[in-house]
Motif scaffolding. Structure first.
Motif, PDB file in Angstrom:
ATOM      1  N   ALA A 339       0.836  -1.202   0.000  1.00  0.00           N
ATOM      2  CA  ALA A 339       0.000   0.000   0.000  1.00  0.00           C
ATOM      3  C   ALA A 339       0.867   1.247   0.000  1.00  0.00           C
ATOM      4  CB  ALA A 339      -0.911  -0.008   1.229  1.00  0.00           C
ATOM      5  N   GLY A 340       0.460   2.240  -0.805  1.00  0.00           N
ATOM      6  CA  GLY A 340       1.161   3.505  -0.810  1.00  0.00           C
ATOM      7  C   GLY A 340       2.492   3.507  -1.516  1.00  0.00           C
ATOM      8  N   GLU A 341       2.757   2.481  -2.336  1.00  0.00           N
ATOM      9  CA  GLU A 341       4.020   2.384  -3.053  1.00  0.00           C
ATOM     10  C   GLU A 341       3.784   2.246  -4.546  1.00  0.00           C
ATOM     11  OE1 GLU A 341       8.032   0.400  -1.334  1.00  0.00           O
ATOM     12  OE2 GLU A 341       6.357  -0.942  -1.685  1.00  0.00           O
ATOM     13  N   VAL A 342       4.707   2.810  -5.346  1.00  0.00           N
ATOM     14  CA  VAL A 342       4.733   2.576  -6.782  1.00  0.00           C
ATOM     15  C   VAL A 342       5.916   1.670  -7.071  1.00  0.00           C
ATOM     16  CG1 VAL A 342       4.940   3.590  -9.079  1.00  0.00           C
ATOM     17  CG2 VAL A 342       3.728   4.841  -7.284  1.00  0.00           C
ATOM     18  N   VAL A 343       5.630   0.473  -7.550  1.00  0.00           N
ATOM     19  CA  VAL A 343       6.670  -0.461  -7.970  1.00  0.00           C
ATOM     20  C   VAL A 343       6.666  -0.500  -9.490  1.00  0.00           C
ATOM     21  CG1 VAL A 343       7.500  -2.841  -7.925  1.00  0.00           C
ATOM     22  CG2 VAL A 343       6.483  -1.834  -5.871  1.00  0.00           C
ATOM     23  N   ALA A 344       7.806  -0.186 -10.101  1.00  0.00           N
ATOM     24  CA  ALA A 344       7.907  -0.138 -11.555  1.00  0.00           C
ATOM     25  C   ALA A 344       8.638  -1.362 -12.075  1.00  0.00           C
ATOM     26  CB  ALA A 344       8.628   1.126 -12.000  1.00  0.00           C
ATOM     27  N   VAL A 345       8.142  -1.894 -13.193  1.00  0.00           N
ATOM     28  CA  VAL A 345       8.801  -3.002 -13.891  1.00  0.00           C
ATOM     29  C   VAL A 345       9.307  -2.472 -15.224  1.00  0.00           C
ATOM     30  CG1 VAL A 345       8.497  -5.257 -14.978  1.00  0.00           C
ATOM     31  CG2 VAL A 345       7.428  -4.783 -12.768  1.00  0.00           C
ATOM     32  N   ALA A 346      10.625  -2.489 -15.396  1.00  0.00           N
ATOM     33  CA  ALA A 346      11.254  -2.044 -16.633  1.00  0.00           C
ATOM     34  C   ALA A 346      11.656  -3.264 -17.445  1.00  0.00           C
ATOM     35  CB  ALA A 346      12.476  -1.180 -16.331  1.00  0.00           C
ATOM     36  N   GLY A 347      11.913  -3.036 -18.735  1.00  0.00           N
ATOM     37  CA  GLY A 347      12.356  -4.133 -19.589  1.00  0.00           C
ATOM     38  C   GLY A 347      12.076  -3.847 -21.040  1.00  0.00           C
ATOM     39  N   VAL A 348      12.793  -4.529 -21.913  1.00  0.00           N
ATOM     40  CA  VAL A 348      12.560  -4.421 -23.342  1.00  0.00           C
ATOM     41  C   VAL A 348      11.254  -5.143 -23.674  1.00  0.00           C
ATOM     42  CG1 VAL A 348      13.508  -4.948 -25.622  1.00  0.00           C
ATOM     43  CG2 VAL A 348      15.032  -4.339 -23.743  1.00  0.00           C
ATOM     44  N   CYS A 578      -1.906   6.386  -5.089  1.00  0.00           N
ATOM     45  CA  CYS A 578      -0.889   5.812  -4.216  1.00  0.00           C
ATOM     46  C   CYS A 578      -0.943   6.450  -2.834  1.00  0.00           C
ATOM     47  CB  CYS A 578       0.487   6.005  -4.858  1.00  0.00           C
ATOM     48  SG  CYS A 578       1.863   5.351  -3.897  1.00  0.00           S
ATOM     49  N   ALA A 579      -1.051   7.787  -2.785  1.00  0.00           N
ATOM     50  CA  ALA A 579      -1.119   8.483  -1.509  1.00  0.00           C
ATOM     51  C   ALA A 579      -2.369   8.110  -0.722  1.00  0.00           C
ATOM     52  CB  ALA A 579      -1.081   9.992  -1.741  1.00  0.00           C
ATOM     53  N   ALA A 580      -3.435   7.725  -1.433  1.00  0.00           N
ATOM     54  CA  ALA A 580      -4.678   7.343  -0.766  1.00  0.00           C
ATOM     55  C   ALA A 580      -4.658   5.894  -0.282  1.00  0.00           C
ATOM     56  CB  ALA A 580      -5.855   7.547  -1.713  1.00  0.00           C
ATOM     57  N   GLY A 581      -3.581   5.143  -0.597  1.00  0.00           N
ATOM     58  CA  GLY A 581      -3.461   3.798  -0.062  1.00  0.00           C
ATOM     59  C   GLY A 581      -3.411   2.690  -1.068  1.00  0.00           C
ATOM     60  N   SER A 582      -3.519   2.997  -2.355  1.00  0.00           N
ATOM     61  CA  SER A 582      -3.453   1.948  -3.371  1.00  0.00           C
ATOM     62  C   SER A 582      -2.018   1.486  -3.565  1.00  0.00           C
ATOM     63  CB  SER A 582      -3.991   2.460  -4.715  1.00  0.00           C
ATOM     64  OG  SER A 582      -5.357   2.779  -4.638  1.00  0.00           O
ATOM     65  N   ALA A 583      -1.872   0.217  -3.916  1.00  0.00           N
ATOM     66  CA  ALA A 583      -0.587  -0.286  -4.406  1.00  0.00           C
ATOM     67  C   ALA A 583      -0.587  -0.110  -5.915  1.00  0.00           C
ATOM     68  CB  ALA A 583      -0.413  -1.752  -4.044  1.00  0.00           C
ATOM     69  N   VAL A 584       0.490   0.429  -6.465  1.00  0.00           N
ATOM     70  CA  VAL A 584       0.563   0.714  -7.893  1.00  0.00           C
ATOM     71  C   VAL A 584       1.687  -0.096  -8.520  1.00  0.00           C
ATOM     72  CG1 VAL A 584       0.895   2.479  -9.661  1.00  0.00           C
ATOM     73  CG2 VAL A 584      -0.337   3.043  -7.555  1.00  0.00           C
ATOM     74  N   LEU A 585       1.338  -0.890  -9.533  1.00  0.00           N
ATOM     75  CA  LEU A 585       2.342  -1.574 -10.345  1.00  0.00           C
ATOM     76  C   LEU A 585       2.420  -0.837 -11.675  1.00  0.00           C
ATOM     77  CD1 LEU A 585       4.323  -3.916 -10.856  1.00  0.00           C
ATOM     78  CD2 LEU A 585       2.402  -5.177 -11.863  1.00  0.00           C
ATOM     79  N   LEU A 586       3.555  -0.210 -11.938  1.00  0.00           N
ATOM     80  CA  LEU A 586       3.784   0.527 -13.170  1.00  0.00           C
ATOM     81  C   LEU A 586       4.662  -0.305 -14.089  1.00  0.00           C
ATOM     82  CD1 LEU A 586       3.780   3.154 -14.916  1.00  0.00           C
ATOM     83  CD2 LEU A 586       5.793   3.857 -13.603  1.00  0.00           C
ATOM     84  N   ILE A 587       4.106  -0.727 -15.226  1.00  0.00           N
ATOM     85  CA  ILE A 587       4.880  -1.450 -16.237  1.00  0.00           C
ATOM     86  C   ILE A 587       5.136  -0.468 -17.369  1.00  0.00           C
ATOM     87  CG2 ILE A 587       4.916  -3.408 -17.826  1.00  0.00           C
ATOM     88  CD1 ILE A 587       2.940  -4.806 -15.974  1.00  0.00           C
ATOM     89  N   SER A 588       6.402  -0.130 -17.591  1.00  0.00           N
ATOM     90  CA  SER A 588       6.706   0.924 -18.549  1.00  0.00           C
ATOM     91  C   SER A 588       8.036   0.670 -19.233  1.00  0.00           C
ATOM     92  CB  SER A 588       6.731   2.292 -17.837  1.00  0.00           C
ATOM     93  OG  SER A 588       7.042   3.333 -18.735  1.00  0.00           O
ATOM     94  N   GLU A 589       8.123   1.122 -20.481  1.00  0.00           N
ATOM     95  CA  GLU A 589       9.380   1.095 -21.219  1.00  0.00           C
ATOM     96  C   GLU A 589       9.987   2.489 -21.299  1.00  0.00           C
ATOM     97  OE1 GLU A 589       8.254  -0.736 -24.884  1.00  0.00           O
ATOM     98  OE2 GLU A 589       7.333  -2.401 -23.813  1.00  0.00           O
ATOM     99  N   ASP A 590       9.364   3.446 -20.623  1.00  0.00           N
ATOM    100  CA  ASP A 590       9.840   4.824 -20.584  1.00  0.00           C
ATOM    101  C   ASP A 590      10.616   5.020 -19.288  1.00  0.00           C
ATOM    102  OD1 ASP A 590      10.218   7.565 -20.390  1.00  0.00           O
ATOM    103  OD2 ASP A 590       8.245   8.064 -21.196  1.00  0.00           O
ATOM    104  N   LEU A 591      11.944   5.074 -19.378  1.00  0.00           N
ATOM    105  CA  LEU A 591      12.754   5.173 -18.172  1.00  0.00           C
ATOM    106  C   LEU A 591      12.571   6.520 -17.472  1.00  0.00           C
ATOM    107  CD1 LEU A 591      16.060   3.386 -19.220  1.00  0.00           C
ATOM    108  CD2 LEU A 591      14.032   2.462 -18.085  1.00  0.00           C
ATOM    109  N   ASP A 592      12.272   7.581 -18.220  1.00  0.00           N
ATOM    110  CA  ASP A 592      11.953   8.858 -17.574  1.00  0.00           C
ATOM    111  C   ASP A 592      10.756   8.698 -16.649  1.00  0.00           C
ATOM    112  OD1 ASP A 592      13.923  10.586 -18.569  1.00  0.00           O
ATOM    113  OD2 ASP A 592      12.871  10.784 -20.465  1.00  0.00           O
ATOM    114  N   GLU A 593       9.735   8.005 -17.133  1.00  0.00           N
ATOM    115  CA  GLU A 593       8.530   7.783 -16.347  1.00  0.00           C
ATOM    116  C   GLU A 593       8.833   6.954 -15.112  1.00  0.00           C
ATOM    117  OE1 GLU A 593       4.115   6.973 -17.637  1.00  0.00           O
ATOM    118  OE2 GLU A 593       5.355   5.247 -18.170  1.00  0.00           O
ATOM    119  N   ILE A 594       9.639   5.923 -15.283  1.00  0.00           N
ATOM    120  CA  ILE A 594       9.975   5.045 -14.164  1.00  0.00           C
ATOM    121  C   ILE A 594      10.729   5.801 -13.077  1.00  0.00           C
ATOM    122  CG2 ILE A 594      11.484   3.120 -13.528  1.00  0.00           C
ATOM    123  CD1 ILE A 594      10.544   1.711 -16.071  1.00  0.00           C
ATOM    124  N   PHE A 595      11.739   6.575 -13.486  1.00  0.00           N
ATOM    125  CA  PHE A 595      12.515   7.310 -12.491  1.00  0.00           C
ATOM    126  C   PHE A 595      11.700   8.420 -11.842  1.00  0.00           C
ATOM    127  CE2 PHE A 595      16.240   5.370 -14.547  1.00  0.00           C
ATOM    128  CZ  PHE A 595      16.967   5.012 -13.422  1.00  0.00           C
TER     129      PHE A 595
END
Length: 662
Positions: A339-348, A578-595
């Motif tokens: 809860a309250g976290e953004v976890v990003a998955v990067a990859g080709v 995320c601030a309201a308590g959701s867990a966020v899984l971000l799957i992205s190929e945009d490294l700017d977005e991930i960082f």
């Protein structure tokens, strides 16, 4: 210098909407012209007229000094115009080679020169660093792999004027670098390029001139040299674009199964008018602290005592999915989402990210391993997943996110049309559904509905507005029962007093999932969320309704192909959730977005997932090596500074160049 392309007074109307309003542009040989504009500004309409897909209501097009017949793609191809479309124009049931060869040979030719075409295709792929398998069926390719085919399809025909509509949207930085190097060589030989992109760093790097459209009109035309990203962004949207911000400090924490430790912190943004005023004036007066989001309560000030670990929302253990090939789509994936976290998955593209998203969205069933949501097995049924509190933002908004031929109001309730909020005795409650759609359009600022309202055909929306519709459908709960949208988090943080709210979502499938989120505020208030996910509150009003937020948000390429304003909007919505308590899984190929968004980052390669480590422990070099299959590396000795993103100048390993998923 004589232009090779001249557009004069191009005007195009769709009913009462003026998509292009007397636009005049020209392109010289050996020049890159960047075409900018927010979603719906008229860029795609303009290049569709140039390529013969649309016929202009007024104006002319000249190519190499000769008039271009309107509405004839064949004439555009014959004149030397090639186009890489943002939204794919490929036949899913054909192979890559068949798609590339379509239209290049006459029907009455007694045999096809496939061997020569294959050799040309492979040579182009090697030259541009865009790996493809000529015999692969397009329908089985990922979005990124399909984009590569689109690029090669245009280059295969040897165009002299090349229109690139978001060509790097799903490419890795290394693939983009290879493409840019090749484009530079082609431009040096006299090729003219129209480069459409929302990545302003790329625009300023590769273009000679920049033209900006807004509301269907040409509002700016200037040399790229000396231009500033901030000025271009403001010209695109007509206002200064504020970056997405968290409601408080970025957590920047190391979270593990035992004891959380603080890795990095940043100053908390003022969350009340009084605090902001005190901060601005340097006053020593002590303002009341802002209410804490879940991650703040757990990690807050680094000088505070260590508090319990963030609650786990979703957990995968040894998750394995087998596909038709020898290698599994997912190979023993372990992942914890809190809860309250953004976890990003990067990859080709093509390394298992799509399979991971489909698993969490209920579209695939595990072959082995476990998937738990709030400690209970998550069934492989999309309806049950939605009822359990999973918000789904799919990779391809056109093919999967909406049904384009349905009106907006039906798409707004598509995932919940059978729920009690919108159905009774098997019949859809149209009034309730339409009211919900109108609230969604207002709250999430979905534009393009001025003429048709919620009856607007969804496929007529621009990409950014279509994504806002999908976001609203995923994040905004039905109005019955007093549930509020996630955007109300801004109002809760701006109030004074104390209130505790509990929201419960119950699944009606084989398993029932109950989720409770508790938020603390400083007074009761009535809140109204604005289009930018900010809100105001009036002290002393009736108690606010309980906020209803998803337990888990699966955001798969959420900003692909969106303009800078829409990107900031989507990012803010995810951070608010995320601030309201959701867990966020971000799957992205945009490294700017991930960082920019991630608290922890994991990298996927060949179906395997690295450990999800805090942002501060990654650099572009280490993330690039992991994307290339370089192994699960330990923490970096050079942490990423706050604000550093993929656009910064960082050396990348040579092993990543031309990386692909076989």
């Amino acid at each position: 210098m004589t232009p090779i392309l001249r557009l004069q007074g191009i005007t195009k109307r769709f009913g009462t909407l003026v998509a292009n309003d007397a636009i005049s542009l020209q392109l010289a040989a050996g020049e890159v012209l960047a075409l900018l504009g927010e979603n719906g500004a008229g860029k795609s309409t303009l290049v569709s007229i140039l390529f013969g897909h649309y016929v202009a209501d007024a104006g002319t097009v000249e190519v190499f000094g000769r008039p271009l017949p309107p509405g004839q793609p064949k004439a555009a191809l014959a004149a030397g115009i090639g186009m890489v479309h943002q939204h794919f124009t490929l036949a899913d049931n054909l192979s890559v080679l068949d798609n590339v060869m379509l239209g290049t040979e006459p029907l009455w030719q007694p045999f096809s020169r496939r061997a020569a075409a294959r050799q040309r295709l492979l040579e182009a792929a090697r030259t541009f660093g865009l790996h493809v398998e000529p015999d692969a069926r397009v329908g089985e390719l990922s979005v990124g792999e399909r984009q590569r085919v689109e690029i090669l399809k245009a280059l295969f025909r040897g165009a002299r004027i090349l229109i690139l509509d978001e060509p790097t949207a799903v490419l890795t930085p290394q693939e983009s670098e290879s493409l840019f190097a090749t484009l530079a060589q082609m431009v040096a030989r006299g090729l003219g390029v129209i480069f459409i992109s929302h990545k302003l760093d790329e625009v300023l790097r590769v273009s000679d001139r920049v033209a900006v459209l807004r509301g269907g009109r040409l509002v700016a035309e200037l040399p790229a040299r000396g231009a500033r990203k901030e000025d271009l962004a403001e010209a695109m949207v007509g206002r200064a674009v504020a970056p997405a911000v968290r409601r408080g400090a970025r957590p920047g924490v190391t979270v593990d199964a035992e004891v959380p430790t603080v890795a990095t912190t940043t100053a908390r943004a003022p969350s009340t008018p009084a605090a902001a005023a005190a901060s601005a004036s340097g006053s020593a007066a002590q303002a009341l602290p802002a209410p804490e989001a879940p991650w703040q309560a757990a990690h807050g000030d680094p000088t505070a005592p260590t508090l319990p670990t963030l609650p786990t929302i979703c957990a995968l253990r040894g998750a394995t999915l087998r596909g038709s090939g020898a290698r599994p789509l997912l190979d023993g994936v372990d992942l914890t989402l809190r809860a309250g976290e953004v976890v990003a998955v990067a990859g080709v593209a093509g390394n298992g990210q799509a399979a991971l998203a489909e698993l969490l969205c209920g579209e695939r069933a595990l072959d082995s391993g476990s998937l738990l949501l709030d400690g209970r097995p998550l069934p492989a049924r999309p309806g049950a997943v939605v009822r359990a509190g999973v918000a789904r933002i799919p990779e391809d908004r056109h093919a999967v996110g909406v049904v384009g031929d349905l009106p907006l109001w039906e798409n707004a309730v598509l995932e919940r049309y059978a729920s009690p909020a919108f159905a009774r005795l098997g019949f859809v409650k149209r009034a309730a559904a339409r009211a919900h759609a109108r609230a969604l359009v207002s709250r999430y600022d979905v534009r393009g509905t001025e003429a048709g309202g919620v009856d607007t055909v969804t496929r007529s929306l621009s990409g950014g507005n279509m994504q806002k519709l999908i976001l609203g459908r995923a994040l905004m709960a039905p109005a019955h029962g007093g549930a509020a949208a996630v955007g109300a988090v801004g109002a809760r943080e701006a109030t004074a007093g104390a209130t505790t709210a509990t929201a419960t979502a119950t699944g009606t499938s084989t398993s029932t999932s109950t989720s409770t989120s508790t938020s603390t505020a400083t007074a009761t208030a009535t809140a109204t969320a604005t289009a930018t996910a900010t809100a105001t509150a009036t002290a002393g009003a009736a108690p606010a309704a309980a906020p209803s937020v998803p337990r888990l948000i699966v955001a798969n390429q959420p900003t692909w192909g969106l303009d800078v304003g829409a990107v900031a909007y989507v990012h803010q919505q995810l951070l608010d959730a995320c601030a309201a308590g959701s867990a966020v899984l971000l799957i992205s190929e945009d490294l700017d977005e991930i960082f920019a968004l991630a608290d922890r980052i994991a990298v996927m390669h060949h179906g395997r997932l690295t450990e999800a480590r805090p942002l501060a422990q990654w650099t572009l070099a280490s993330i690039g090596l992991a994307m290339a299959g370089g192994g699960d590396h330990g923490p970096s000795s050079t942490p990423v500074a706050d604000g550093q993103g993929a656009g910064d100048s960082v050396a990348l390993p040579g092993a990543m160049r031309g990386t692909h998923a076989p």
